[in-house]
Design a protein around this motif. Structure first.
Motif, PDB file in Angstrom:
ATOM      1  N   ILE A  79       1.307  -2.500 -10.362  1.00  0.00           N
ATOM      2  CA  ILE A  79       0.336  -2.951  -9.370  1.00  0.00           C
ATOM      3  C   ILE A  79       1.090  -3.306  -8.091  1.00  0.00           C
ATOM      4  O   ILE A  79       1.777  -4.322  -8.038  1.00  0.00           O
ATOM      5  CB  ILE A  79      -0.463  -4.168  -9.879  1.00  0.00           C
ATOM      6  CG1 ILE A  79      -1.255  -3.791 -11.135  1.00  0.00           C
ATOM      7  CG2 ILE A  79      -1.409  -4.667  -8.797  1.00  0.00           C
ATOM      8  CD1 ILE A  79      -2.071  -4.922 -11.714  1.00  0.00           C
ATOM      9  N   VAL A  83      -1.970  -9.936  -6.883  1.00  0.00           N
ATOM     10  CA  VAL A  83      -3.263 -10.032  -7.556  1.00  0.00           C
ATOM     11  C   VAL A  83      -3.353 -11.330  -8.338  1.00  0.00           C
ATOM     12  O   VAL A  83      -2.339 -11.951  -8.678  1.00  0.00           O
ATOM     13  CB  VAL A  83      -3.491  -8.842  -8.524  1.00  0.00           C
ATOM     14  CG1 VAL A  83      -3.575  -7.528  -7.776  1.00  0.00           C
ATOM     15  CG2 VAL A  83      -2.405  -8.802  -9.595  1.00  0.00           C
ATOM     16  N   VAL A 107      -8.661  -8.359 -12.860  1.00  0.00           N
ATOM     17  CA  VAL A 107      -7.588  -8.250 -11.874  1.00  0.00           C
ATOM     18  C   VAL A 107      -8.225  -8.207 -10.491  1.00  0.00           C
ATOM     19  O   VAL A 107      -9.011  -7.298 -10.191  1.00  0.00           O
ATOM     20  CB  VAL A 107      -6.733  -6.988 -12.106  1.00  0.00           C
ATOM     21  CG1 VAL A 107      -5.572  -6.946 -11.121  1.00  0.00           C
ATOM     22  CG2 VAL A 107      -6.221  -6.938 -13.546  1.00  0.00           C
ATOM     23  N   PRO A 109      -7.435  -8.405  -6.315  1.00  0.00           N
ATOM     24  CA  PRO A 109      -6.450  -8.447  -5.226  1.00  0.00           C
ATOM     25  C   PRO A 109      -6.540  -9.759  -4.460  1.00  0.00           C
ATOM     26  O   PRO A 109      -7.630 -10.292  -4.225  1.00  0.00           O
ATOM     27  CB  PRO A 109      -6.851  -7.260  -4.343  1.00  0.00           C
ATOM     28  CG  PRO A 109      -7.600  -6.336  -5.247  1.00  0.00           C
ATOM     29  CD  PRO A 109      -8.328  -7.232  -6.200  1.00  0.00           C
ATOM     30  N   GLY A 153      -5.666   2.512 -12.692  1.00  0.00           N
ATOM     31  CA  GLY A 153      -5.996   1.269 -12.014  1.00  0.00           C
ATOM     32  C   GLY A 153      -5.468   1.143 -10.609  1.00  0.00           C
ATOM     33  O   GLY A 153      -6.098   0.494  -9.762  1.00  0.00           O
ATOM     34  N   LEU A 157      -7.420  -0.474  -7.282  1.00  0.00           N
ATOM     35  CA  LEU A 157      -6.938  -1.687  -6.626  1.00  0.00           C
ATOM     36  C   LEU A 157      -6.511  -1.403  -5.190  1.00  0.00           C
ATOM     37  O   LEU A 157      -6.637  -2.264  -4.311  1.00  0.00           O
ATOM     38  CB  LEU A 157      -5.783  -2.288  -7.423  1.00  0.00           C
ATOM     39  CG  LEU A 157      -6.160  -2.882  -8.780  1.00  0.00           C
ATOM     40  CD1 LEU A 157      -4.905  -3.172  -9.601  1.00  0.00           C
ATOM     41  CD2 LEU A 157      -6.984  -4.154  -8.609  1.00  0.00           C
ATOM     42  N   ASN A 160      -8.870  -2.046  -2.665  1.00  0.00           N
ATOM     43  CA  ASN A 160      -9.155  -3.483  -2.564  1.00  0.00           C
ATOM     44  C   ASN A 160     -10.376  -3.875  -3.393  1.00  0.00           C
ATOM     45  O   ASN A 160     -11.061  -4.861  -3.087  1.00  0.00           O
ATOM     46  CB  ASN A 160      -9.337  -3.930  -1.109  1.00  0.00           C
ATOM     47  CG  ASN A 160      -9.011  -5.405  -0.911  1.00  0.00           C
ATOM     48  OD1 ASN A 160      -8.307  -6.014  -1.731  1.00  0.00           O
ATOM     49  ND2 ASN A 160      -9.509  -5.994   0.168  1.00  0.00           N
ATOM     50  N   TRP A 161     -10.653  -3.083  -4.431  1.00  0.00           N
ATOM     51  CA  TRP A 161     -11.691  -3.447  -5.383  1.00  0.00           C
ATOM     52  C   TRP A 161     -11.080  -4.300  -6.495  1.00  0.00           C
ATOM     53  O   TRP A 161      -9.871  -4.236  -6.758  1.00  0.00           O
ATOM     54  CB  TRP A 161     -12.303  -2.196  -6.020  1.00  0.00           C
ATOM     55  CG  TRP A 161     -12.923  -1.243  -5.049  1.00  0.00           C
ATOM     56  CD1 TRP A 161     -13.360  -1.515  -3.779  1.00  0.00           C
ATOM     57  CD2 TRP A 161     -13.170   0.149  -5.266  1.00  0.00           C
ATOM     58  NE1 TRP A 161     -13.864  -0.384  -3.189  1.00  0.00           N
ATOM     59  CE2 TRP A 161     -13.764   0.661  -4.078  1.00  0.00           C
ATOM     60  CE3 TRP A 161     -12.954   1.025  -6.328  1.00  0.00           C
ATOM     61  CZ2 TRP A 161     -14.138   1.995  -3.943  1.00  0.00           C
ATOM     62  CZ3 TRP A 161     -13.329   2.359  -6.192  1.00  0.00           C
ATOM     63  CH2 TRP A 161     -13.914   2.832  -5.011  1.00  0.00           C
ATOM     64  N   ALA A 162     -11.894  -5.076  -7.164  1.00  0.00           N
ATOM     65  CA  ALA A 162     -11.462  -5.779  -8.363  1.00  0.00           C
ATOM     66  C   ALA A 162     -11.627  -4.846  -9.562  1.00  0.00           C
ATOM     67  O   ALA A 162     -12.444  -3.921  -9.543  1.00  0.00           O
ATOM     68  CB  ALA A 162     -12.268  -7.053  -8.570  1.00  0.00           C
ATOM     69  N   VAL A 163     -10.837  -5.089 -10.598  1.00  0.00           N
ATOM     70  CA  VAL A 163     -10.869  -4.242 -11.789  1.00  0.00           C
ATOM     71  C   VAL A 163     -10.931  -5.133 -13.025  1.00  0.00           C
ATOM     72  O   VAL A 163     -10.148  -6.079 -13.161  1.00  0.00           O
ATOM     73  CB  VAL A 163      -9.622  -3.334 -11.860  1.00  0.00           C
ATOM     74  CG1 VAL A 163      -9.610  -2.537 -13.161  1.00  0.00           C
ATOM     75  CG2 VAL A 163      -9.574  -2.393 -10.659  1.00  0.00           C
TER      76      VAL A 163
END
Length: 411
Positions: A79, A83, A107, A109, A153, A157, A160-163
């Motif tokens: 990554i 995060v 997860v 950012p 992933g 990320l 800038n999305w959450a996962v």
């Protein structure tokens, strides 16, 4: 736009979890109980009380958070940005609608979301393809170990999305038990929304993504969502290399270098559906092999069962033809109900592990029932390569869905 401030309850949860305290939600049995737990990822799940279901798990509603803890100072080489990582345990249901404890990892950012609306979130289903809890994504992620979520992933990320990454095989680590996997995914979304960490709550839009074994879980979540979780709206789903029909996949790889997947699936189906009668068909060698399969991760399974045929382990020449087995495998095949969420379905025509024909049948079945599916087929490519080939296309497709653009369809 700055992140939404955490509620006082969430701050308290984080404080307690950071101190090694397991937090139960108010109003449940033992709400005030505190139990010291190991640091996330320091011991396998079977030895970690965080993964143990409370005695009253049946009293929790599906998706209700049982416990939470942050993963402090995550050292995740795959990554490439700062995060926050959380682990949440929650109630879900297995394929027989029996309550069980599931775990997901969130997860987020650290970089503030500056786009329109709330930060998008993708539930990413890992191709775990294993039979042991030490192979679960949450354990590997918390321990800083590289895993099969890496390539999938990073692209999400980077947007800038959450996962959210659920342990979709559940506490029994059942491989290719579709309904159980779908439940774990959908209930994981419920848990993340209710927990409200780092600005991720009920206002955030959600999508699904998964490849190979992770695509099976993703497909089941998309298919089950209208009936099982109508309160969990989704904007899009992406599935690639999808093993939609376990029987067809098993016959395709029987006797090949990838036969271990067939044996792992047989073990998973036998565990999830004892009524299938699979264990009663085992000969002495099969009994020994099944005992050895328990608790194994993908690499060990593939190396141990390469070029094996399943009927070498059974008392019948065609175990798939046994009525009780055939009935369960049909129940475990995608396509019976259409998803309401638009789907991006991609597959290599030359896939050497998961035959494209059974995925074509899934697309046909869903389309015939009114689904919106964009089917993409690549003329050349191996199974693993296809995930990389379509990695950016998946992000573009999901980005368009988050933006509210109309979904293309091949139906």
């Amino acid at each position: 736009m700055s992140r939404r401030p955490l509620s006082s309850a969430t701050v308290l949860a984080a404080t307690l979890a950071t101190c090694g305290v397991l937090l139960l939600p108010a109003g449940t049995a033992g709400a005030a109980a505190r139990a010291a737990v190991p640091a996330p990822g320091s011991v396998p799940p079977d030895q970690d009380p965080f993964y143990a279901a409370p005695a009253d798990i049946a009293d929790y509603r599906p998706g209700q958070v049982v416990a939470s803890r942050p993963v402090p100072n995550p050292t995740l080489d795959w990554i490439p940005m700062p995060v926050d990582v959380w682990q949440l345990s929650y109630r879900s249901n297995d394929s027989n609608d029996q309550p069980e404890l599931a775990v997901t990892s969130l997860v987020v950012p650290k970089r503030a979301w500056t786009g329109a609306g709330a930060r998008p979130v993708v539930s990413l289903q890992s191709p775990e393809d294993s039979l042991g809890t030490q192979c679960a994504p949450s354990y590997l992620l918390a321990g800083g170990q590289d895993n099969q979520d890496a390539a999938l992933g990073v692209e999400l990320l980077a947007a800038n999305w959450a996962v959210a990454i659920p342990d979709h095989e559940g506490p029994k680590s059942v491989f290719l038990a579709g309904p159980q996997e779908g439940h774990a995914v959908l209930d994981g979304i419920r848990a993340v929304r209710d927990f409200g960490a780092d600005g991720i709550g009920k206002a955030n839009p959600w999508a699904l993504s998964g490849y190979s074994g992770g695509a099976n879980a993703t497909g089941w979540a998309a298919q089950l969502q209208p009936g099982y979780a109508p309160d969990v709206p989704l904007v899009g789903a992406a599935i690639g290399g999808t093993p939609a029909a376990p029987r067809a996949v098993a016959k395709y790889i029987d006797g090949t270098s990838f036969a271990g997947f067939e044996f792992a699936a047989a073990y998973g189906v036998a565990t999830e559906w004892p009524g299938s009668g699979i264990t009663s068909l085992l000969n002495p060698r099969g009994q020994q092999d099944f005992a050895g399969l328990r608790g194994q991760c993908e690499s060990a399974i593939l190396s141990s069962f390469a070029f094996r045929r399943l009927n070498e382990d059974t008392t019948v020449p065609d175990p798939f033809g046994v009525p009780s087995v055939a009935a369960v495998l049909q129940q475990d095949t995608l396509g019976a109900q259409p998803p309401v969420v638009p789907v991006y379905d991609y597959h290599a025509d030359t896939d050497e592990i998961v035959p494209v024909g059974q995925d074509d049948q899934l697309v046909s079945d869903w389309c015939a029932k009114g689904a919106t599916v964009q089917s993409v087929r690549d003329l050349l490519g191996e199974h693993v390569e296809e995930a990389a080939v379509r990695e950016t296309a998946v992000s573009v497709y999901l980005g368009d869905r988050f933006a509210g653009r109309p979904a293309p369809s091949s139906c």
